[in-house]
Design a protein around this motif. Structure first.
Motif, PDB file in Angstrom:
ATOM      1  N   VAL A  26      -6.825   6.604  61.300  1.00 28.46           N
ATOM      2  CA  VAL A  26      -7.916   7.642  60.632  1.00 28.46           C
ATOM      3  C   VAL A  26      -8.033   7.154  59.185  1.00 28.46           C
ATOM      4  N   THR A  27      -9.186   7.353  58.583  1.00 22.26           N
ATOM      5  CA  THR A  27      -9.499   6.995  57.374  1.00 22.26           C
ATOM      6  C   THR A  27      -9.790   8.298  56.564  1.00 22.26           C
ATOM      7  N   LEU A  28      -9.076   8.482  55.495  1.00 23.80           N
ATOM      8  CA  LEU A  28      -9.106   9.719  54.624  1.00 23.80           C
ATOM      9  C   LEU A  28      -9.730   9.608  53.201  1.00 23.80           C
ATOM     10  N   PRO A  29     -10.826  10.132  52.870  1.00 18.39           N
ATOM     11  CA  PRO A  29     -11.605   9.730  51.465  1.00 18.39           C
ATOM     12  C   PRO A  29     -10.599  10.507  50.317  1.00 18.39           C
ATOM     13  N   GLY A  30     -10.282   9.959  49.344  1.00 22.44           N
ATOM     14  CA  GLY A  30      -9.671  10.510  48.267  1.00 22.44           C
ATOM     15  C   GLY A  30     -10.338  10.264  47.026  1.00 22.44           C
ATOM     16  N   GLN A  31      -9.525  10.797  45.901  1.00 20.25           N
ATOM     17  CA  GLN A  31     -10.294  10.640  44.394  1.00 20.25           C
ATOM     18  C   GLN A  31      -9.419   9.468  43.570  1.00 20.25           C
ATOM     19  N   ARG A  32      -8.141   9.671  43.466  1.00 26.09           N
ATOM     20  CA  ARG A  32      -7.588   8.543  42.800  1.00 26.09           C
ATOM     21  C   ARG A  32      -7.296   7.414  43.626  1.00 26.09           C
ATOM     22  N   LYS A  33      -6.987   7.583  44.878  1.00 30.46           N
ATOM     23  CA  LYS A  33      -6.757   6.371  45.894  1.00 30.46           C
ATOM     24  C   LYS A  33      -7.835   6.504  46.733  1.00 30.46           C
ATOM     25  N   LEU A  34      -8.982   5.843  46.656  1.00 31.21           N
ATOM     26  CA  LEU A  34     -10.148   6.027  47.052  1.00 31.21           C
ATOM     27  C   LEU A  34     -10.198   6.186  48.860  1.00 31.21           C
ATOM     28  N   LYS A  35      -9.189   5.278  49.318  1.00 29.81           N
ATOM     29  CA  LYS A  35      -9.262   5.590  50.882  1.00 29.81           C
ATOM     30  C   LYS A  35      -7.659   5.393  51.305  1.00 29.81           C
ATOM     31  N   THR A  36      -7.423   6.372  52.147  1.00 26.59           N
ATOM     32  CA  THR A  36      -6.129   6.278  52.637  1.00 26.59           C
ATOM     33  C   THR A  36      -6.401   6.217  54.069  1.00 26.59           C
ATOM     34  N   LEU A  37      -5.455   5.051  54.787  1.00 27.71           N
ATOM     35  CA  LEU A  37      -5.281   4.832  56.392  1.00 27.71           C
ATOM     36  C   LEU A  37      -4.365   5.377  56.714  1.00 27.71           C
ATOM     37  N   VAL A  38      -4.350   6.109  57.868  1.00 28.70           N
ATOM     38  CA  VAL A  38      -3.205   6.868  58.368  1.00 28.70           C
ATOM     39  C   VAL A  38      -3.029   6.419  59.919  1.00 28.70           C
TER      40      VAL A  38
ATOM     41  N   SER B  97       2.459  -3.052  33.109  1.00 29.51           N
ATOM     42  CA  SER B  97       2.216  -4.284  32.524  1.00 29.51           C
ATOM     43  C   SER B  97       0.969  -4.913  33.227  1.00 29.51           C
ATOM     44  N   SER B  98       0.697  -4.962  34.575  1.00 30.53           N
ATOM     45  CA  SER B  98      -0.334  -5.496  35.310  1.00 30.53           C
ATOM     46  C   SER B  98      -1.725  -4.550  34.786  1.00 30.53           C
ATOM     47  N   ILE B  99      -1.599  -3.358  34.789  1.00 31.34           N
ATOM     48  CA  ILE B  99      -2.547  -2.555  34.309  1.00 31.34           C
ATOM     49  C   ILE B  99      -2.952  -2.898  33.091  1.00 31.34           C
ATOM     50  N   ARG B 100      -2.291  -3.150  31.945  1.00 29.77           N
ATOM     51  CA  ARG B 100      -2.491  -3.642  30.722  1.00 29.77           C
ATOM     52  C   ARG B 100      -3.216  -4.934  30.614  1.00 29.77           C
TER      53      ARG B 100
ATOM     54  N   ARG C  22     -14.324   1.156  34.419  1.00 30.34           N
ATOM     55  CA  ARG C  22     -14.540   2.546  34.858  1.00 30.34           C
ATOM     56  C   ARG C  22     -13.378   2.862  36.081  1.00 30.34           C
ATOM     57  N   ASN C  23     -12.992   1.974  36.803  1.00 26.64           N
ATOM     58  CA  ASN C  23     -11.799   2.369  37.566  1.00 26.64           C
ATOM     59  C   ASN C  23     -10.503   2.390  36.862  1.00 26.64           C
ATOM     60  N   LEU C  24     -10.590   2.014  35.750  1.00 27.26           N
ATOM     61  CA  LEU C  24      -8.889   1.912  34.988  1.00 27.26           C
ATOM     62  C   LEU C  24      -9.201   3.121  34.006  1.00 27.26           C
ATOM     63  N   GLU C  25     -10.235   3.864  33.982  1.00 21.78           N
ATOM     64  CA  GLU C  25     -10.204   4.916  32.719  1.00 21.78           C
ATOM     65  C   GLU C  25      -9.023   5.750  32.733  1.00 21.78           C
ATOM     66  N   SER C  26      -8.436   6.213  33.951  1.00 20.99           N
ATOM     67  CA  SER C  26      -7.424   6.981  33.946  1.00 20.99           C
ATOM     68  C   SER C  26      -6.114   6.345  33.425  1.00 20.99           C
ATOM     69  N   PHE C  27      -6.171   5.199  33.218  1.00 18.39           N
ATOM     70  CA  PHE C  27      -5.043   4.644  32.619  1.00 18.39           C
ATOM     71  C   PHE C  27      -5.180   4.089  30.988  1.00 18.39           C
ATOM     72  N   ARG C  28      -6.104   4.695  30.491  1.00 14.92           N
ATOM     73  CA  ARG C  28      -6.526   4.274  29.098  1.00 14.92           C
ATOM     74  C   ARG C  28      -5.254   4.734  28.252  1.00 14.92           C
ATOM     75  N   HIS C  29      -4.421   5.481  28.549  1.00 20.34           N
ATOM     76  CA  HIS C  29      -3.307   6.064  27.485  1.00 20.34           C
ATOM     77  C   HIS C  29      -2.180   4.946  27.739  1.00 20.34           C
ATOM     78  N   LEU C  30      -2.237   4.362  28.818  1.00 18.69           N
ATOM     79  CA  LEU C  30      -1.274   3.176  28.702  1.00 18.69           C
ATOM     80  C   LEU C  30      -1.643   2.040  28.035  1.00 18.69           C
ATOM     81  N   VAL C  31      -2.856   1.695  27.754  1.00 20.09           N
ATOM     82  CA  VAL C  31      -3.250   0.828  26.965  1.00 20.09           C
ATOM     83  C   VAL C  31      -3.339   1.130  25.482  1.00 20.09           C
TER      84      VAL C  31
END
Length: 190
Positions: free
Chosen positions: A51-63, A154-157, A171-180
Motif C-alpha cells: 500500500v502507498t500512503l501519501p504524507g506531508q513530511r515523509k512524502l510516501k509511506t509504503l506499507v 550532520s548529513s543534513i547540514r 525547498r525540501n530541507l526548509e524544515s531543517f533550517r534551524h539545524l543549520v
C-alpha cells in the motif's frame, strides 16, 4: 510456485472460497478497506498487499500487509540506520512505542527502522485495517523530521551547504533550517 487456494489468479478472493476461511476473510477485509480509502496498492502475491500512503513530511509511506496463517503482518520502512546519536535516536523511538496503537518501531539486524505490528486474523475487519493504516501513516509522517534531526543532523547540514554553494533548491530541507542556523550561530560565537 505455490498459490493460495482461497484466491483467484489476480489475487482476489475466490467466489467459492469457504466463508469460514480466516485468510480469505482477512484478504477480503483488507481489499474492502483499501477500496474505501481509495489508496494505491499492489497485490505482489496472494495474501499480500503493498500500500502507498501519501504524507506531508515523509512524502510516501509504503506499507506491507501480509496475511499469514494466523495473523496479519503490518510492516513499513521508516528510515535507515542513523549516522550519529544512535543511543538518543533509538531511545526516542522506544519512548514513542509507549503511545503507539497496534504496532511499534523496530530495528532490523543492521539498524534500519521499521514500523511493525501483528493482528490476529479474526480481528482483521475493514475498520481495523483502516485504523492501522492511519496509525502507520501518522507515526511515519509525524515522527520523520525529528528522527532525521536526531540521527542525521550532520548529513543534513552538509547537504544544505552543498546545495547552497551549488545554487540548488533548499525547498525540501526548509524544515531543517534551524539545524543549520544553530550550527552557524554556534560557530559565530566561538
Amino acid at each position: 510456485m505455490a498459490t493460495d487456494p482461497t484466491e483467484r489468479p489476480d489475487g482476489g478472493p475466490r467466489a467459492d472460497a469457504r466463508p469460514d476461511d480466516p485468510r480469505a476473510a482477512a484478504a477480503a477485509a483488507i481489499e474492502a478497506a483499501l477500496a474505501e480509502a481509495e489508496v494505491e496498492y499492489e497485490r505482489p502475491r496472494p495474501g499480500a498487499f503493498l500500500v502507498t500512503l501519501p504524507g506531508q513530511r515523509k512524502l510516501k509511506t509504503l506499507v506491507w500487509l501480509d496475511v499469514g496463517e494466523h495473523s496479519l503482518l503490518v510492516k513499513s520502512f521508516f528510515c535507515r540506520r542513523p549516522d550519529e546519536n544512535e543511543g538518543g535516536f533509538y531511545r526516542w523511538l522506544l519512548q514513542k512505542n509507549e503511545a503507539a496503537y497496534g504496532m511499534a518501531f523496530s530495528a532490523d539486524e543492521v539498524g534500519d527502522v521499521y514500523i511493525t505490528g501483528r493482528l490476529p486474523l479474526a480481528a482483521v475487519v475493514p475498520d481495523e485495517v483502516d485504523r492501522l493504516l492511519g496509525c502507520v501513516l501518522t507515526y511515519s509522517d509525524e515522527n520523520f523530521n525529528t528522527a532525521l534531526e536526531l540521527g542525521f543532523a550532520s548529513s543534513i547540514r552538509k547537504e544544505w551547504a552543498w546545495r547552497e554553494k551549488g545554487g540548488y533548491s533548499l525547498r525540501n530541507l526548509e524544515s531543517f533550517r534551524h539545524l543549520v542556523e544553530s550550527a552557524r550561530d554556534g560557530a559565530a560565537g566561538h
